[in-house]
Design a protein around this motif. Structure first.
Motif, PDB file in Angstrom:
ATOM      1  N   TYR A  65       3.586  10.409  -7.358  1.00 27.20           N
ATOM      2  CA  TYR A  65       4.541   9.751  -6.503  1.00 27.20           C
ATOM      3  C   TYR A  65       5.564   9.336  -7.338  1.00 27.20           C
ATOM      4  O   TYR A  65       6.757   9.497  -6.845  1.00 27.20           O
ATOM      5  N   HIS A  66       5.333   9.082  -8.641  1.00 20.70           N
ATOM      6  CA  HIS A  66       6.541   8.676  -9.420  1.00 20.70           C
ATOM      7  C   HIS A  66       7.506   9.832  -9.638  1.00 20.70           C
ATOM      8  O   HIS A  66       8.670   9.690  -9.712  1.00 20.70           O
ATOM      9  N   PHE A 104       9.475   9.881  -6.354  1.00 20.82           N
ATOM     10  CA  PHE A 104      10.454   8.437  -6.247  1.00 20.82           C
ATOM     11  C   PHE A 104      11.505   8.620  -7.086  1.00 20.82           C
ATOM     12  O   PHE A 104      12.558   8.157  -6.900  1.00 20.82           O
ATOM     13  N   SER A 130      -3.374   3.497  -5.462  1.00 17.91           N
ATOM     14  CA  SER A 130      -2.528   2.001  -5.814  1.00 17.91           C
ATOM     15  C   SER A 130      -1.345   2.097  -6.909  1.00 17.91           C
ATOM     16  O   SER A 130      -1.513   2.683  -7.954  1.00 17.91           O
ATOM     17  N   PRO A 131      -0.375   1.528  -6.328  1.00 16.50           N
ATOM     18  CA  PRO A 131       0.993   1.608  -7.400  1.00 16.50           C
ATOM     19  C   PRO A 131       0.655   0.851  -8.592  1.00 16.50           C
ATOM     20  O   PRO A 131      -0.226  -0.269  -8.372  1.00 16.50           O
ATOM     21  N   ASN A 132       1.057   1.163  -9.757  1.00  8.41           N
ATOM     22  CA  ASN A 132       0.970  -0.113 -10.720  1.00  8.41           C
ATOM     23  C   ASN A 132       2.046  -0.494 -11.145  1.00  8.41           C
ATOM     24  O   ASN A 132       2.893  -0.377 -10.370  1.00  8.41           O
ATOM     25  N   THR A 147       5.172   1.417 -11.577  1.00  8.84           N
ATOM     26  CA  THR A 147       5.784   1.980 -10.020  1.00  8.84           C
ATOM     27  C   THR A 147       6.490   0.876  -9.528  1.00  8.84           C
ATOM     28  O   THR A 147       8.007   1.177  -9.281  1.00  8.84           O
ATOM     29  N   TYR A 148       6.193  -0.449  -9.609  1.00  4.05           N
ATOM     30  CA  TYR A 148       7.212  -1.374  -8.896  1.00  4.05           C
ATOM     31  C   TYR A 148       8.380  -1.700  -9.996  1.00  4.05           C
ATOM     32  O   TYR A 148       9.439  -1.967  -9.389  1.00  4.05           O
ATOM     33  N   LEU A 176       6.436   4.821  -0.343  1.00  2.00           N
ATOM     34  CA  LEU A 176       5.675   3.648  -1.079  1.00  2.00           C
ATOM     35  C   LEU A 176       4.628   3.453   0.090  1.00  2.00           C
ATOM     36  O   LEU A 176       3.457   3.204  -0.781  1.00  2.00           O
ATOM     37  N   MET A 234       1.999   6.090  -0.059  1.00  2.00           N
ATOM     38  CA  MET A 234       1.314   6.031  -1.316  1.00  2.00           C
ATOM     39  C   MET A 234       0.124   5.032  -0.932  1.00  2.00           C
ATOM     40  O   MET A 234      -1.295   5.307  -1.455  1.00  2.00           O
ATOM     41  N   ILE A 235       0.222   3.787  -0.549  1.00  2.00           N
ATOM     42  CA  ILE A 235      -0.643   2.934  -0.384  1.00  2.00           C
ATOM     43  C   ILE A 235      -1.835   3.165   0.450  1.00  2.00           C
ATOM     44  O   ILE A 235      -3.006   3.072   0.338  1.00  2.00           O
ATOM     45  N   VAL A 289      -0.840   8.440  -9.242  1.00  2.21           N
ATOM     46  CA  VAL A 289       0.606   7.839  -9.398  1.00  2.21           C
ATOM     47  C   VAL A 289       1.689   8.547  -9.852  1.00  2.21           C
ATOM     48  O   VAL A 289       2.791   8.360  -9.261  1.00  2.21           O
TER      49      VAL A 289
END
Length: 326
Positions: free
Chosen positions: A216-217, A220, A242-244, A247-248, A233, A236-237, A213
């Protein structure tokens, strides 16, 4: 048991517990180190230092507590790490110098801790200096030490030097881990070299060190086009990461600042589809975005939904005014 007492700030009881181990012939060096470690872990470093190195530790009466154990590098490292956890940088420096005065043999862990101290306290060039000192002493670095140096050298001397050090690390037989790659990805992104960061992302899976994660952060944060962010995104999925909620929330805030509501709702839907229940930060980010675009009625709807779930909503004059008008 020591950790329970230390976490409850019952230092005297922790020491008494150690004393009592003597009744069961369990008062050995390992239990003493566990006691010191527990005290330092829960920020009772002053008491730990006094216990091990203070005047009281030299008294005959106190020998029944610490026994006749040699207070060597392990104990000094624990105390140094304790001062580091408290972010008491002056004390860290003072204790580092004390280790020299006490003729303590500094090992890999001593240097790793103090390099982290220098890096976190805003002096990465000093961490690099320590790294060079380690090389002169032929101390073999592990991945944790390399990660600290790569971060420090990237900040003080540039990302290219950090990348070269990463290559040197591999050549010397030390395999990088996900933290190593994350540091390099972050440094590249901070220097506007996003394409190269993507190349590192591609390499990670090929080298059996899949991104997480945090990887990717890092990317982003530096992307500026909604389509690129949404594509990443999806990638990533699809890759199984799995985004937490962080992330969202990050993406909703990012799109909200730019005034793009469509991607805000796309991200919100993905969050719900993946079974994540929005927290107060997610709701507040969404409501802020709606208020910014003047969609007060919809913002009020989510505000009420949030309150119904028992979450804390920010006080927003726009929504309060609207309620008064009604």
């Amino acid at each position: 048991m020591f950790k329970r007492y230390a976490s409850a700030h019952l230092v005297k009881e922790a020491i008494a517990c150690y004393k009592k181990l003597g009744e069961f012939s369990l008062k050995d060096e390992t239990s003493f180190l566990n006691l010191v470690d527990a005290l330092c872990e829960y920020k009772h470093v002053i008491e730990a230092e006094e216990l091990c190195l203070g005047k009281e530790s030299k008294d005959e009466k106190f020998k029944d507590v610490i026994g006749s154990f040699e207070k060597g590098t392990k104990v000094y490292n624990m105390i140094l790490r304790g001062w580091f956890k408290m972010r008491w940088w002056g004390k860290c420096r003072e204790f580092w110098e004390q280790m020299d005065k006490d003729r303590v043999c500094k090992d890999l862990y001593s240097y790793s801790i103090y390099m982290d101290v220098q890096s976190k306290s805003g002096k990465p060039w000093k961490a690099v200096k320590l790294y060079k000192e380690m090389k002169k002493k032929w101390i073999k670095l592990d991945v944790v030490a390399y990660n600290t140096v790569i971060q420090a050298i990237g900040v003080s001397e540039g990302v290219d030097v950090a990348v070269n050090l990463g290559r040197e690390m591999v050549e010397l037989g030390c395999e990088p881990n996900v933290v190593t790659y994350n540091i390099i990805v972050k440094l590249l992104c901070e220097n506007g070299r996003v394409r190269e960061a993507y190349k590192v992302l591609d390499k990670m899976s090929k080298r059996r060190c899949p991104p997480n994660v945090i990887t990717y952060h890092c990317i982003f944060r530096c992307l500026e086009k909604p389509n690129e962010i949404l594509a990443l995104l999806d990638r990533m999925i699809d890759s199984g990461v799995s985004p937490n909620l962080d992330t969202y929330v990050m993406l909703i805030r990012k799109f909200g600042r730019w005034g793009f509501l469509r991607p805000v709702f796309m991200v919100w839907k993905k969050m719900e589809d993946h079974g994540l229940s929005p927290n107060e930060f997610a709701y507040n980010a969404l409501i802020d975005a709606l208020v910014e675009k003047g969609m007060i009625d919809m913002a009020r709807k989510y505000d009420e939904e949030m309150l119904a779930k028992g979450l804390s909503a920010k006080l927003r004059p726009e929504l309060v005014k609207g309620e008064c008008d009604d």
